[in-house]
Design an enzyme around this catalytic site. Structure first.
Site, PDB file in Angstrom:
ATOM      1  N   ARG A 262       0.846  -1.182   0.000  1.00  0.00           N
ATOM      2  CA  ARG A 262       0.000   0.000   0.000  1.00  0.00           C
ATOM      3  C   ARG A 262       0.887   1.240   0.000  1.00  0.00           C
ATOM      4  O   ARG A 262       2.061   1.184   0.350  1.00  0.00           O
ATOM      5  CB  ARG A 262      -0.919   0.016   1.222  1.00  0.00           C
ATOM      6  N   LYS A 287      -2.911  -0.747   7.196  1.00  0.00           N
ATOM      7  CA  LYS A 287      -4.341  -0.945   7.452  1.00  0.00           C
ATOM      8  C   LYS A 287      -4.593  -1.803   8.689  1.00  0.00           C
ATOM      9  O   LYS A 287      -5.534  -1.567   9.437  1.00  0.00           O
ATOM     10  CB  LYS A 287      -4.993  -1.602   6.226  1.00  0.00           C
ATOM     11  N   HIS A 358      -3.091   1.278  -5.625  1.00  0.00           N
ATOM     12  CA  HIS A 358      -3.825   0.011  -5.528  1.00  0.00           C
ATOM     13  C   HIS A 358      -3.923  -0.694  -6.881  1.00  0.00           C
ATOM     14  O   HIS A 358      -4.152  -1.905  -6.930  1.00  0.00           O
ATOM     15  CB  HIS A 358      -5.226   0.246  -4.951  1.00  0.00           C
ATOM     16  N   ARG A 361      -1.108  -2.898  -6.683  1.00  0.00           N
ATOM     17  CA  ARG A 361      -1.384  -3.933  -5.684  1.00  0.00           C
ATOM     18  C   ARG A 361      -2.285  -5.023  -6.261  1.00  0.00           C
ATOM     19  O   ARG A 361      -2.038  -6.220  -6.094  1.00  0.00           O
ATOM     20  CB  ARG A 361      -2.040  -3.290  -4.465  1.00  0.00           C
ATOM     21  N   HIS A 384      -3.194  -9.196   4.480  1.00  0.00           N
ATOM     22  CA  HIS A 384      -4.606  -9.308   4.821  1.00  0.00           C
ATOM     23  C   HIS A 384      -4.793 -10.090   6.109  1.00  0.00           C
ATOM     24  O   HIS A 384      -4.089 -11.065   6.360  1.00  0.00           O
ATOM     25  CB  HIS A 384      -5.382 -10.013   3.702  1.00  0.00           C
ATOM     26  N   TYR A 393      -9.961 -10.741  -5.206  1.00  0.00           N
ATOM     27  CA  TYR A 393      -9.082 -10.760  -6.373  1.00  0.00           C
ATOM     28  C   TYR A 393      -9.350 -11.954  -7.283  1.00  0.00           C
ATOM     29  O   TYR A 393      -8.821 -12.006  -8.392  1.00  0.00           O
ATOM     30  CB  TYR A 393      -7.623 -10.768  -5.929  1.00  0.00           C
TER      31      TYR A 393
END
Length: 413
Positions: A262, A287, A358, A361, A384, A393
């Site tokens: 990120r 995040k 992103h 990403r 994640h 994804y």
């Protein structure tokens, strides 16, 4: 601290600014910034204002005065970039004086003081009891203040208890006029949190359950991703820029494309996070707040090393990537986005969807999927917490989706 109304006191501020410009190693622009600041102080003196009473509106009025003066002298009106240069010098001076700029607005009446107190209590509740990060609390504070401002005269300790479900519905309807469905869902979640805290402190009835959020289906959106050939084109174009700024941008782009980081994870990378002896990177995922270790691959490692040797200016900043011009401070996520747009434009690449970090990403996730990498490994690489975050994804693996597609029956007329 004394108010700089006399010429001697104004000279003190200008001397401090000159020392700051020299310390931060500003180049040829330093004398001009000093001149802009001096003229602004002279303007404040002529208007019987001081640096302690100045407001953003006073700065805007001063810049308009400059334009009007040049127009009356039949000179070219200052361009937008010229106004930005003047405003930047003024803001720098005021930050030296106040420690920050712009200053927090001063509550002018008891109702505004009550609003500020509510928002501060809400922020403390989120920080101390919920353990939420500053970035999360910032968005929720903004929504809470927006709701209180919308209430107007009713945002007082006496009238707050009379707020009804109809008022909540009216506010959500008002917010829906300017927000898309996903953004409105976030706004209503923030509102629900604030109402829950107000009820917990006994200031109003429990109306959190009355907040109606738009339905957003799981995995309904399709992530935007750059194609492999587009990423290669951007990297090749950036690699040709051998200036310090080019070395920096190339290293950052390699981190984005290689690891799918990120923006916040790239700009927060510090010198001590790179273990050159064991070829490892320590990444703090912006995040989730958790740390993970990734192997320092040859290409990004060489790019970072070349930037540190030939492109990074001398600075006490511990972040790896810093500004190419004074003041030499750490990059921010928004600055990285602007730099990325310039590189995409230079390479002639126009993304179909998102054009921020992103997109890199998502492209990394697609490349891992096509190699048959498990969702668990992809999630670990991308940082994640939940596999549900990684499953989105799957929709980007078009080849695999074709394998499970159903044939559409042909209906004869």
């Amino acid at each position: 601290m004394s108010v700089p109304e006399s010429s001697d006191e104004r000279d003190i501020w200008l001397t401090r600014l000159a020392d700051h410009l020299k310390e931060e190693r500003y180049g040829s622009c330093a004398p001009y910034r000093l001149l802009h600041a001096k003229r602004f102080l002279d303007y404040l003196h002529s208007e019987k204002l001081t640096v302690h009473t100045v407001q953003p509106s006073d700065i805007a009025k001063y810049l308009d005065t400059l334009s009007a003066r040049r127009k009356s002298d039949r000179k070219a009106v200052p361009s937008k970039s010229t106004r930005i240069t003047h405003r930047s010098a003024i803001h720098l001076l005021l930050r030296l004086i106040h420690g920050r700029w712009p200053l927090a607005p001063i509550a002018r009446c008891e109702r505004e003081r009550f609003r500020d107190r509510l928002v501060r209590e809400y922020d403390a509740w989120m920080r101390d009891l919920r353990g939420l990060s500053e970035s999360t609390r910032s968005g929720r504070r903004a929504e809470a203040l927006r709701f209180l401002e919308w209430l107007g005269e009713r945002s007082t300790s006496e009238k707050l208890a009379s707020i009804a479900v109809a008022d909540i519905d009216a506010y959500v309807k008002w917010r829906a006029c300017s927000l898309q469905r996903r953004a409105l869902k976030s706004a209503t979640q923030h509102l629900r949190s604030f109402l829950r805290q107000l009820h917990g402190t006994g200031r109003m009835p429990d109306l959190a359950s009355a907040v109606v959020s738009p339905r957003v289906y799981t995995l309904e959106g399709i992530p935007s991703a750059l194609r492999t050939e587009e990423i290669d084109k951007v990297l090749q174009c950036t690699r040709q820029d051998r200036r310090p700024v080019g070395l920096r941008d190339y290293a950052m782009l390699l981190l984005l494309s290689t690891y799918g980081l990120r923006a916040g994870e790239v700009v927060s990378l510090r010198l001590q996070d790179i273990d050159w002896g064991h070829d490892r990177l320590q990444i703090r995922h912006s995040k989730t707040g958790v740390y993970s270790e990734l192997p320092l691959l040859e290409a990004p490692g060489e790019a970072i090393l070349e930037y540190l040797r030939r492109g990074r200016p001398k600075t006490n900043c511990r972040e790896v990537f810093v500004r190419a011009k004074a003041p030499y401070r750490a990059f921010r996520s928004g600055t990285l986005y602007a730099a990325l747009q310039e590189r995409l434009k230079a390479a002639g690449v126009t993304p179909q969807g998102k054009r921020g970090t992103h997109a890199f990403r998502h492209a990394r996730a697609v490349s891992l999927l096509k190699r048959g990498t498990s969702l668990k490994v992809i999630g670990d690489v991308l940082g994640h917490r939940s596999i549900q975050s990684t499953m989105t994804y799957l929709k980007l693996d078009s080849e695999a989706l074709r394998g499970v597609a159903l044939e559409i029956p042909v209906v004869s007329p």
